[in-house]
Design a protein around this motif. Structure first.
Motif, PDB file in Angstrom:
ATOM      1  N   LYS A 317      49.182  28.805  43.740  1.00  0.00           N
ATOM      2  CA  LYS A 317      48.517  28.572  43.219  1.00  0.00           C
ATOM      3  C   LYS A 317      47.157  29.312  43.037  1.00  0.00           C
ATOM      4  N   SER A 318      46.206  29.249  42.241  1.00  0.00           N
ATOM      5  CA  SER A 318      44.845  29.818  42.467  1.00  0.00           C
ATOM      6  C   SER A 318      44.229  28.820  41.889  1.00  0.00           C
ATOM      7  N   TYR A 319      42.420  29.091  42.591  1.00  0.00           N
ATOM      8  CA  TYR A 319      41.179  28.205  41.871  1.00  0.00           C
ATOM      9  C   TYR A 319      39.861  29.209  42.345  1.00  0.00           C
ATOM     10  N   ARG A 320      39.425  28.854  40.983  1.00  0.00           N
ATOM     11  CA  ARG A 320      38.159  29.608  40.803  1.00  0.00           C
ATOM     12  C   ARG A 320      36.379  29.725  40.293  1.00  0.00           C
ATOM     13  N   ASN A 321      35.809  29.891  40.632  1.00  0.00           N
ATOM     14  CA  ASN A 321      34.654  30.640  40.267  1.00  0.00           C
ATOM     15  C   ASN A 321      34.608  31.747  39.529  1.00  0.00           C
ATOM     16  N   SER A 322      32.746  32.307  39.858  1.00  0.00           N
ATOM     17  CA  SER A 322      32.617  33.254  39.375  1.00  0.00           C
ATOM     18  C   SER A 322      32.111  34.275  40.588  1.00  0.00           C
ATOM     19  N   SER A 323      32.043  33.994  41.722  1.00  0.00           N
ATOM     20  CA  SER A 323      31.471  34.451  42.911  1.00  0.00           C
ATOM     21  C   SER A 323      33.186  34.349  43.910  1.00  0.00           C
ATOM     22  N   ILE A 324      33.342  33.659  43.949  1.00  0.00           N
ATOM     23  CA  ILE A 324      35.435  32.907  44.898  1.00  0.00           C
ATOM     24  C   ILE A 324      36.299  32.734  44.515  1.00  0.00           C
ATOM     25  N   ARG A 325      37.965  32.415  44.997  1.00  0.00           N
ATOM     26  CA  ARG A 325      38.443  32.241  44.398  1.00  0.00           C
ATOM     27  C   ARG A 325      39.715  31.569  45.692  1.00  0.00           C
ATOM     28  N   PHE A 326      39.832  30.410  45.328  1.00  0.00           N
ATOM     29  CA  PHE A 326      40.619  30.309  46.589  1.00  0.00           C
ATOM     30  C   PHE A 326      42.409  30.184  46.243  1.00  0.00           C
ATOM     31  N   LYS A 327      43.258  30.770  47.286  1.00  0.00           N
ATOM     32  CA  LYS A 327      44.446  30.765  46.505  1.00  0.00           C
ATOM     33  C   LYS A 327      45.572  30.351  47.565  1.00  0.00           C
TER      34      LYS A 327
END
Length: 392
Positions: A317-327
């Motif tokens: 599962k991935s979560y993100r904004n414009s500068s980072i992304r957690f996987k």
């Protein structure tokens, strides 16, 4: 990253560029070597210019390293053992006493980390761009990734044992030991980062993905590993080829033992068809390590060129904004050659904002450094919990 042919990995006539040494104020225990470094990552390729380093982070007084840091034995059942050796991790001698260790730690460790990796990061990116241009690989995707896990040490010699008995853990002792980075994290920490950290950062859910990984050895290119990403076919009993890569390459790897915190191909149609046939003959089997099996004598391709040697099944599962992304990834892997398998829960923090800045024609080093510091501070403040286990 896609495969870089060996004869194109070095710029002819260009001077040899060496990685910059780590600042002395960071740690007395710093390794900064080329691709023969002990802290190598499994199943990944390295170029002639790959920078690999390890260092410890956190102590305000490096001269007190031997008195403030010790080893902790870890359960061998929790890790893939190396030749029966028991894995060890670095811990603070103030284990169980948070106030004691807090008084010994620096206030802004992320600034020292950023200063330690900045020049090597920029140098590695320059090498990567040069190699991509020489191999005409404009479409290759680059990334900057922070992984969470535990730095493990193996192989204590008689000299090391004597040092440990005397409670004098030093740089010399650590240099004589083999090391690796283990990405498995506890379920409680996985939940903490996915629920608390993601919410605090206001990240939006991006996508979920289920993949099967099949790594093939190539009898005609023995130095190559063909990595196949596969998805579940519509009949839900087979897998089909989704993406193919040759020798993913890492230009730079920096492993950090953080004290006082815890968390603990050349695409020819005939070749592709041969690989597709091999992938298509796999059968889903959730009871087996890696989640796949092949009919008897079908783990080789029909032409005998490719052989399955590593398989894996991941859900992410991935979560993100414009500068980072957690996987957040759950992985189940198996190696045929050694008949070993492992199940891990892994957290990756991808930094596309830094990559975008690095790709600019008029890249500003000061901007990259500021972004790097901000991202490291975020990880330190939100992702690393107070404690004593080594974490990176």
């Amino acid at each position: 990253m896609s495969y870089v042919p060996p004869h194109k990995r070095q710029t002819k006539g260009s001077p040899s560029l060496n990685p910059t040494p780590a600042p002395e104020s960071l740690s007395r225990s710093v390794f900064n070597k080329r691709k023969d470094n002990k802290f190598r990552t499994r199943n990944l390729g390295y170029t002639d210019h790959t920078i690999l380093k390890w260092f410890s982070v956190g102590l305000a007084d490096e001269l007190r390293f031997s008195s403030l840091v010790s080893f902790q034995s870890l359960s061998p059942e929790s890790f893939e053992t190396k030749a029966g050796l028991q894995p060890l991790s670095l811990v603070s001698t103030h284990q169980g006493c948070n106030e004691g260790i807090k008084n010994e730690l620096i206030d802004t460790p992320w600034l020292l980390i950023a200063a330690n990796v900045k020049k090597d990061l920029l140098l590695s990116f320059q090498h990567m761009k040069r190699e991509m241009e020489e191999a005409d690989m404009a479409q290759v995707k680059s990334s900057v990734v922070a992984r969470f896990g535990t730095v493990l040490f193996y192989g204590i010699s008689s000299i090391c044992k004597d040092s440990l008995k005397l409670n004098s853990l030093t740089e010399t002792t650590l240099r004589k030991m083999k090391g690796s980075f283990h990405t498995d994290v506890p379920p409680s920490y996985m939940d903490y980062v996915e629920n608390r950290v993601v919410e605090n950062l206001g990240l939006e859910y991006w996508q979920g993905k289920e993949l099967y990984y099949v790594k093939l050895s190539d009898n005609l290119r023995t130095e190559s590993t063909v990595s196949c990403k596969c998805i579940v076919a519509k009949d839900h009993n087979k897998i089909q080829l989704y993406k193919i890569e040759l020798n993913r390459v890492r230009q730079m790897v920096a492993d950090m033992s953080i004290l006082g915190k815890s968390s603990d191909l050349i695409k020819i149609d005939e070749e592709i068809n041969e690989i597709k046939d091999l992938i298509g003959s796999a059968i889903l089997d959730s009871e087996l390590p890696g989640g796949l099996r092949w009919p008897l004598n079908k783990r080789h391709s029909s032409g005998g060129r490719y052989v399955v040697n590593v398989i894996g099944h991941t859900t992410a599962k991935s979560y993100r904004n414009s500068s980072i992304r957690f996987k957040f990834r759950h992985a189940n892997r198996s190696k045929f050659k050694s008949s070993t398998g492992e199940v891990t829960q892994e957290i990756f923090l991808k930094l596309p904002g830094i990559v975008s800045e690095l790709h600019k024609q008029t890249m500003d080093e000061d901007v990259v450094f500021e972004m790097l510091k901000n991202n490291l501070k975020l990880m330190w403040d939100l992702c690393l919990l107070d404690g004593s286990n080594s974490q990176s």
